[in-house]
Design an enzyme around this catalytic site. Sequence first.
Site, PDB file in Angstrom:
ATOM      1  CG  HIS A  17      -1.934  -0.942   1.126  1.00 19.33           C
ATOM      2  ND1 HIS A  17      -2.298  -1.882   2.507  1.00 19.33           N
ATOM      3  CD2 HIS A  17      -3.106  -1.317   0.770  1.00 19.33           C
ATOM      4  CE1 HIS A  17      -2.686  -2.639   1.885  1.00 19.33           C
ATOM      5  NE2 HIS A  17      -3.610  -2.409   1.193  1.00 19.33           N
ATOM      6  CE  LYS A  41     -13.313  -6.379   4.648  1.00 18.73           C
ATOM      7  NZ  LYS A  41     -12.951  -6.193   4.132  1.00 18.73           N
ATOM      8  NE  ARG A  90      -3.449  -7.540  -4.764  1.00 15.25           N
ATOM      9  CZ  ARG A  90      -3.610  -8.135  -3.537  1.00 15.25           C
ATOM     10  NH1 ARG A  90      -3.196  -8.188  -2.504  1.00 15.25           N
ATOM     11  NH2 ARG A  90      -5.180  -8.205  -3.086  1.00 15.25           N
ATOM     12  CB  SER A 128      -4.484  -6.462   4.994  1.00 18.85           C
ATOM     13  OG  SER A 128      -3.946  -5.544   4.362  1.00 18.85           O
TER      14      SER A 128
HETATM   15  O1  PNS Z   1      -8.776  -2.827   0.624  1.00 16.99           O
HETATM   16  P1  PNS Z   1      -9.891  -3.517   0.587  1.00 16.99           P
HETATM   17  O2  PNS Z   1     -10.195  -4.277   0.852  1.00 16.99           O
HETATM   18  O3  PNS Z   1      -9.737  -4.204  -1.217  1.00 16.99           O
HETATM   19  O4  PNS Z   1     -10.986  -2.268  -0.799  1.00 16.99           O
HETATM   20  C1  PNS Z   1     -12.768  -2.716  -0.747  1.00 16.99           C
HETATM   21  C2  PNS Z   1     -12.909  -1.029  -0.695  1.00 16.99           C
HETATM   22  C3  PNS Z   1     -12.916  -0.723   0.748  1.00 16.99           C
HETATM   23  C4  PNS Z   1     -12.626  -0.055  -1.941  1.00 16.99           C
HETATM   24  C5  PNS Z   1     -14.020  -1.205  -1.487  1.00 16.99           C
HETATM   25  O5  PNS Z   1     -15.130  -2.339  -0.492  1.00 16.99           O
HETATM   26  C6  PNS Z   1     -15.388   0.298  -1.009  1.00 16.99           C
HETATM   27  O6  PNS Z   1     -14.859   1.267  -2.047  1.00 16.99           O
HETATM   28  N1  PNS Z   1     -16.586  -0.592  -0.130  1.00 16.99           N
HETATM   29  C7  PNS Z   1     -16.928   1.265  -0.321  1.00 16.99           C
HETATM   30  C8  PNS Z   1     -18.561   1.066  -0.496  1.00 16.99           C
HETATM   31  C9  PNS Z   1     -18.697   0.838  -1.761  1.00 16.99           C
HETATM   32  O7  PNS Z   1     -18.553   2.439  -2.313  1.00 16.99           O
HETATM   33  N2  PNS Z   1     -19.426   0.409  -3.009  1.00 16.99           N
HETATM   34  C10 PNS Z   1     -19.034  -0.775  -3.868  1.00 16.99           C
HETATM   35  C11 PNS Z   1     -17.973   0.016  -4.728  1.00 16.99           C
HETATM   36  S1  PNS Z   1     -18.666  -0.951  -6.264  1.00 16.99           S
END
Ligand code: PNS
Length: 159
Positions: A17, A41, A90, A128
């Site tokens: 990150h 979560k 990645r 993570s």
């Molecule tokens: O670190 P991650 O878990 O890969 O991040 C995922 C994240 C937090 C970017 C994604 O789950 C997100 O944007 N969540 C916010 C809720 C939202 O807007 N959902 C619709 C997006 S398709």
Amino acid sequence: MMKAMYPGSFDPITLGHLDIIKRAASMLDQLYVVVMINPLKKYFFSIEERKKLIRESLEGINNVIVDDHEGLLVDYAKKNKINVVVRGLRAVTDFEYELQMANANRKLYDKLETVFFMTDEKYSFLSSSLVKEVAMLGGDISYWVPKPVLNAFKEKLRR
Ligand code: PNS
């Protein structure tokens, strides 16, 4: 002014990150690193701990704002007048999920563009979840996380 957001769970922030943050911040006036909160979560580190660990790991990168948000990513973007989302890729295994999110977000907010940084190859296997698993089983995670995260695990797992 060119600004972007880098959203994620950051539970916890890894050197992967941090590498993306450094590279993205160097191209922008301002980068918002946003810890996204999903109430469904379960996290290892609290929201305040995750933000603190990001801040402590930034050392010398001055154009980064660390924040959190519960709800839709696009609502955060609109509220803060951000039109660019940064994500790291990645491997091809990330692609489908990222494509789905990028397209969904653009559908929800047509002024939002997602740009991808290719993760440095030395972090291509890093996540993570992997860091948490290795740390909890007593393995050495010092190659994968910034110092503050290493100390935070030591502190948390001692108890
Ligand atoms: O670190 P991650 O878990 O890969 O991040 C995922 C994240 C937090 C970017 C994604 O789950 C997100 O944007 N969540 C916010 C809720 C939202 O807007 N959902 C619709 C997006 S398709």
